[in-house]
Enzyme design. Structure first.
Site, PDB file in Angstrom:
ATOM      1  N   TYR A  52      17.544  29.077   8.693  1.00 53.91           N
ATOM      2  CA  TYR A  52      16.383  29.861   9.141  1.00 53.91           C
ATOM      3  C   TYR A  52      16.302  29.861  10.664  1.00 53.91           C
ATOM      4  O   TYR A  52      16.440  28.818  11.308  1.00 53.91           O
ATOM      5  CB  TYR A  52      15.094  29.247   8.595  1.00 53.91           C
ATOM      6  CG  TYR A  52      14.861  29.507   7.126  1.00 53.91           C
ATOM      7  CD1 TYR A  52      14.707  30.808   6.642  1.00 53.91           C
ATOM      8  CD2 TYR A  52      14.788  28.452   6.221  1.00 53.91           C
ATOM      9  CE1 TYR A  52      14.491  31.041   5.292  1.00 53.91           C
ATOM     10  CE2 TYR A  52      14.564  28.678   4.868  1.00 53.91           C
ATOM     11  CZ  TYR A  52      14.414  29.983   4.413  1.00 53.91           C
ATOM     12  OH  TYR A  52      14.197  30.210   3.079  1.00 53.91           O
ATOM     13  N   LYS A  57       0.841  -1.216   0.000  1.00 53.88           N
ATOM     14  CA  LYS A  57       0.000   0.000   0.000  1.00 53.88           C
ATOM     15  C   LYS A  57       0.867   1.254   0.000  1.00 53.88           C
ATOM     16  O   LYS A  57       2.075   1.175   0.245  1.00 53.88           O
ATOM     17  CB  LYS A  57      -0.888  -0.014   1.249  1.00 53.88           C
ATOM     18  CG  LYS A  57      -0.100   0.049   2.558  1.00 53.88           C
ATOM     19  CD  LYS A  57      -0.959  -0.301   3.770  1.00 53.88           C
ATOM     20  CE  LYS A  57      -0.144  -0.231   5.046  1.00 53.88           C
ATOM     21  NZ  LYS A  57      -0.862  -0.829   6.183  1.00 53.88           N
TER      22      LYS A  57
HETATM   23  C1  LIG Z   1      -0.006  -1.831   6.837  1.00 52.29           C
HETATM   24  C2  LIG Z   1      -0.533  -3.113   7.350  1.00 52.29           C
HETATM   25  C3  LIG Z   1       0.302  -4.215   7.558  1.00 52.29           C
HETATM   26  C4  LIG Z   1       1.812  -4.147   7.446  1.00 52.29           C
HETATM   27  O1  LIG Z   1       2.334  -3.605   8.631  1.00 52.29           O
HETATM   28  P1  LIG Z   1       3.916  -3.446   8.861  1.00 52.29           P
HETATM   29  O2  LIG Z   1       4.038  -2.913  10.236  1.00 52.29           O
HETATM   30  O3  LIG Z   1       4.378  -2.469   7.841  1.00 52.29           O
HETATM   31  O4  LIG Z   1       4.513  -4.782   8.665  1.00 52.29           O
HETATM   32  C5  LIG Z   1      -0.277  -5.423   7.902  1.00 52.29           C
HETATM   33  N1  LIG Z   1      -1.630  -5.524   8.088  1.00 52.29           N
HETATM   34  C6  LIG Z   1      -2.445  -4.462   7.925  1.00 52.29           C
HETATM   35  C7  LIG Z   1      -3.911  -4.645   8.163  1.00 52.29           C
HETATM   36  C8  LIG Z   1      -1.941  -3.225   7.573  1.00 52.29           C
HETATM   37  O5  LIG Z   1      -2.767  -2.184   7.448  1.00 52.29           O
END
Ligand SMILES: *Cc1c(COP(=O)(O)O)cnc(C)c1O
Length: 370
Positions: free
Chosen positions: A261, A42
């Protein structure tokens, strides 16, 4: 090589090491040899480039994305592997698209069951999500048996739902919450047929009881540690993204002069300051504090003063030979060798590796290496 790819350009680039990505997936398999790997890609594969990552992770058993737009992009690029929508579908149009594209759905609330009950056509695989303590998505444990029965009665639900939950505290290996979430999960699904899925990266590596039929690694695939108290190297994870730029200026400053800055940092002595061509406009965290480490010529030095949009300042006192055009590594693995863990940068910026990866902007030139 073309002339353009040989040209030294003073601008940030992200080198993506696809063999490191595959190494990290193989490592996930070694930790959970009896589980199927649902590779989480994702958010543009945590900023690494979703399509290239999906192509490189041919060895995964399936992919997970958050939203249908991400899954449609994968299908359009010719990715035929099973894809799970972690947020499921939100209306009839999305459900129809999911059926057409053969996507799998998380079902986390009653409204989604109603959508499935009203639909006809191509059956699809669903994952029934149980909220065992995170108060994000999922049915309450006491509502799981009835939700499950309703799903099994839907003509468009294919076979037994996969039973899943998500861990809220797995990154902290001293927390009792993970075992408690597992107990709630096992109580909620008693007597229900179907595969199980609990583990994210932290569960997969650190919590053996969470390794069920499916594991869902995300951050570990990209080579960052999911734990608050251990580094990626401790787990033999290899960094996938190396964010690099060059020094565009080197200047001699006098004791007491203020840098950047707001003049947050002042030179404690006469010294050289390097200006690197990267800033928050490229996704480097603006909240990185003084002494956030960077590597120049394999040498560990640190940034000083506030990060600007296109530039940041580096203390060159420990790096006498540094000169204009020298490479500056912000995180990942330097071409000359040497690793700058992204977690250290994240900590100095009061953030996490996940966020730093996701924030790298399209202004950065991505280079994929195998
Ligand atoms: C993003 C996500 C993961 C992966 O989590 P990580 O901590 O990046 O391994 C697994 N399960 C769900 C439901 C998620 O939303």
């Amino acid at each position: 090589m073309s002339r353009a790819s040989q040209a030294v350009i003073c601008a940030p680039q992200a080198r993506i090491d696809l063999s490191a990505l595959r190494h990290n997936l193989a490592l996930a398999r070694r930790y959970a040899p009896d589980s199927k790997q649902l590779a989480v890609i994702k958010a543009n594969a945590y900023g690494h480039g979703m399509l290239r990552v999906a192509q490189a992770l041919e060895a995964a058993d399936a992919f997970a994305v958050a939203r249908i737009s991400e899954a449609l992009a994968l299908r359009k690029a010719g990715i035929g592997k099973d894809i799970l929508l972690l947020e499921g579908v939100n209306n009839r149009d999305e459900l129809q698209l999911a059926q057409q594209q053969g996507l799998q759905l998380v079902v986390h609330q009653a409204e989604q069951i109603s959508l499935l009950q009203q639909a006809t056509g191509e059956p699809l695989t669903v994952w029934l999500k149980i909220d065992t303590g995170m108060q994000r998505l999922g049915f309450r444990p006491e509502d799981v048996q009835s939700a499950y029965r309703q799903l099994r009665e839907c003509s468009i639900v294919k076979g037994a739902p996969v039973l899943m939950t998500h861990l809220a505290n797995a990154d902290d290996r001293s927390s009792a919450a993970t075992e408690e979430q597992c107990r709630r999960f096992d109580r909620a699904i008693v007597n229900l047929e179907g595969e199980h899925s609990i583990a994210n990266s932290a569960g997969l590596l650190g919590w053996p009881t969470t390794r069920r039929h499916w594991v869902r690694p995300g951050i570990m695939l990209y080579g960052a540690s999911p734990f608050v108290d251990s580094s990626a190297a401790d787990w033999d994870l290899q960094p996938v993204m190396s964010l690099e730029t060059r020094l565009l200026a080197v200047k001699q400053c006098k004791k007491g002069e203020a840098v950047g800055y707001g003049g947050r940092w002042r030179c404690p002595e006469d010294m050289r300051i390097g200006i690197a061509a990267i800033g928050y406009g490229d996704g480097y965290p603006r909240h990185a504090s003084d002494y956030t480490p960077v590597l120049i010529n394999g040498q560990r030095v640190s940034i000083v003063g506030r990060v600007s949009m296109d530039m940041l300042a580096v203390d060159l006192r420990e790096c006498g030979a540094a000169k204009i055009d020298d490479p500056v590594l912000l995180w990942g693995r330097a071409v000359e060798g040497g690793i700058q863990p992204v977690e250290e940068v994240a900590e100095k910026a009061a953030s996490i590796a996940y966020e730093l990866f996701c924030h790298v902007t399209p202004r950065v030139h991505f280079i994929y290496q195998d």
